[in-house]
Design a protein around this motif. Sequence first.
Motif, short mmCIF file in Angstrom:
data_model
loop_
_atom_site.label_atom_id
_atom_site.label_comp_id
_atom_site.label_asym_id
_atom_site.label_seq_id
_atom_site.Cartn_x
_atom_site.Cartn_y
_atom_site.Cartn_z
N VAL A 174 -38.82 15.81 -23.77
CA VAL A 174 -39.40 15.46 -25.07
C VAL A 174 -40.18 16.64 -25.64
O VAL A 174 -40.02 17.03 -26.81
CB VAL A 174 -40.32 14.23 -24.95
N ILE A 175 -41.02 17.24 -24.80
CA ILE A 175 -41.86 18.36 -25.25
C ILE A 175 -41.01 19.58 -25.58
O ILE A 175 -41.22 20.24 -26.61
CB ILE A 175 -42.89 18.71 -24.17
N GLU A 176 -40.04 19.89 -24.73
CA GLU A 176 -39.19 21.06 -24.96
C GLU A 176 -38.39 20.93 -26.25
O GLU A 176 -38.20 21.91 -26.98
CB GLU A 176 -38.25 21.25 -23.77
N LYS A 177 -37.91 19.72 -26.55
CA LYS A 177 -37.14 19.52 -27.78
C LYS A 177 -38.03 19.63 -29.01
O LYS A 177 -37.59 20.13 -30.06
CB LYS A 177 -36.43 18.17 -27.75
N LEU A 178 -39.28 19.18 -28.91
CA LEU A 178 -40.21 19.35 -30.03
C LEU A 178 -40.46 20.84 -30.28
O LEU A 178 -40.50 21.29 -31.43
CB LEU A 178 -41.52 18.63 -29.73
N SER A 181 -37.48 22.31 -31.97
CA SER A 181 -37.41 21.92 -33.38
C SER A 181 -38.31 22.78 -34.24
O SER A 181 -37.94 23.17 -35.35
CB SER A 181 -37.81 20.44 -33.53
N LEU A 182 -39.48 23.11 -33.72
CA LEU A 182 -40.41 23.95 -34.47
C LEU A 182 -39.92 25.39 -34.54
O LEU A 182 -40.06 26.06 -35.57
CB LEU A 182 -41.80 23.90 -33.83
N VAL A 183 -39.34 25.87 -33.45
CA VAL A 183 -38.83 27.25 -33.42
C VAL A 183 -37.64 27.41 -34.35
O VAL A 183 -37.43 28.47 -34.95
CB VAL A 183 -38.42 27.63 -31.97
N ALA A 191 -44.77 30.86 -40.84
CA ALA A 191 -44.83 30.89 -39.38
C ALA A 191 -46.13 30.32 -38.84
O ALA A 191 -46.17 29.65 -37.82
CB ALA A 191 -44.64 32.32 -38.88
N LEU A 192 -47.23 30.59 -39.56
CA LEU A 192 -48.54 30.14 -39.09
C LEU A 192 -48.63 28.62 -39.01
O LEU A 192 -49.41 28.08 -38.24
CB LEU A 192 -49.65 30.67 -40.01
N GLN A 199 -47.85 26.25 -29.67
CA GLN A 199 -48.63 26.73 -28.53
C GLN A 199 -49.24 25.56 -27.76
O GLN A 199 -49.30 25.57 -26.52
CB GLN A 199 -49.75 27.68 -29.01
N VAL A 200 -49.70 24.56 -28.50
CA VAL A 200 -50.26 23.37 -27.84
C VAL A 200 -49.20 22.69 -26.97
O VAL A 200 -49.47 22.29 -25.83
CB VAL A 200 -50.80 22.38 -28.90
N LEU A 201 -47.99 22.57 -27.50
CA LEU A 201 -46.91 21.96 -26.73
C LEU A 201 -46.54 22.80 -25.52
O LEU A 201 -46.26 22.27 -24.43
CB LEU A 201 -45.68 21.76 -27.62
N GLN A 202 -46.54 24.11 -25.69
CA GLN A 202 -46.26 25.01 -24.57
C GLN A 202 -47.30 24.81 -23.47
O GLN A 202 -46.98 24.82 -22.27
CB GLN A 202 -46.27 26.47 -25.02
#
Length: 207
Positions: A174-178, A181-183, A191-192, A199-202
């Motif tokens: 779930v986290i990796e797919k989010l 999606s952002l990338v 970009a900001l 970063q929070v998800l990472q």
Amino acid sequence: MGSLLESQVGQKKHGQPWPAWHLQASISHQTVALQTLRLLQQQRDRNEGQSSTQHVSTAPRQASRREDQEKGKGPEEAKLRGEEVCVPKTRDPGQCKLAHVAVHTVLAHLVEITLQLVQVEQTILNRLHQELNFPVYLKDSVELRNICSHMGQQLEGQAFDQDLNAAYQCLKTVIEKLIHSLVSLPADVPALACIAPRQVLQNLLHL
């Protein structure tokens, strides 16, 4: 479920907007999973407390058994009389303790990551999703909820351990797919706007 996946793939191919309710639905399923995980924590804590109490209460019986053996009434004496002796098989207490500690740690870890993910989605990603409409894969959150529900029927044992590992892997997906999606947002998106939530998800992946 098949029609939902086909809808998601079709939207992605034709550049159509993703349903705005997907993120909210995902959060809802994750919240149910979180509630189940917390209940499991509480139940296992109660069971372990009761197990400790029972262990203490069996001490007098064990002492009595030793006294009987000293009086010639133990298993060896019974064998000499030709009587059948049943010696219960016991698991190594040290291994059992380590296994319980490991499961407790992983379960607590899973609860913490799920809680933080839900908080990030509610406070940061929800508004960002309304503005940028990035892909949210609902099926993974549904699977997470289902795995946790199945765990609730096990409480312990090999099936529980397998579900615990599956839930962790599903949450990671779930986290990796989010993050993906952002990338993968269009180049014209500032970009900001995505760096902080990404970063929070990472960070959640490295908890």
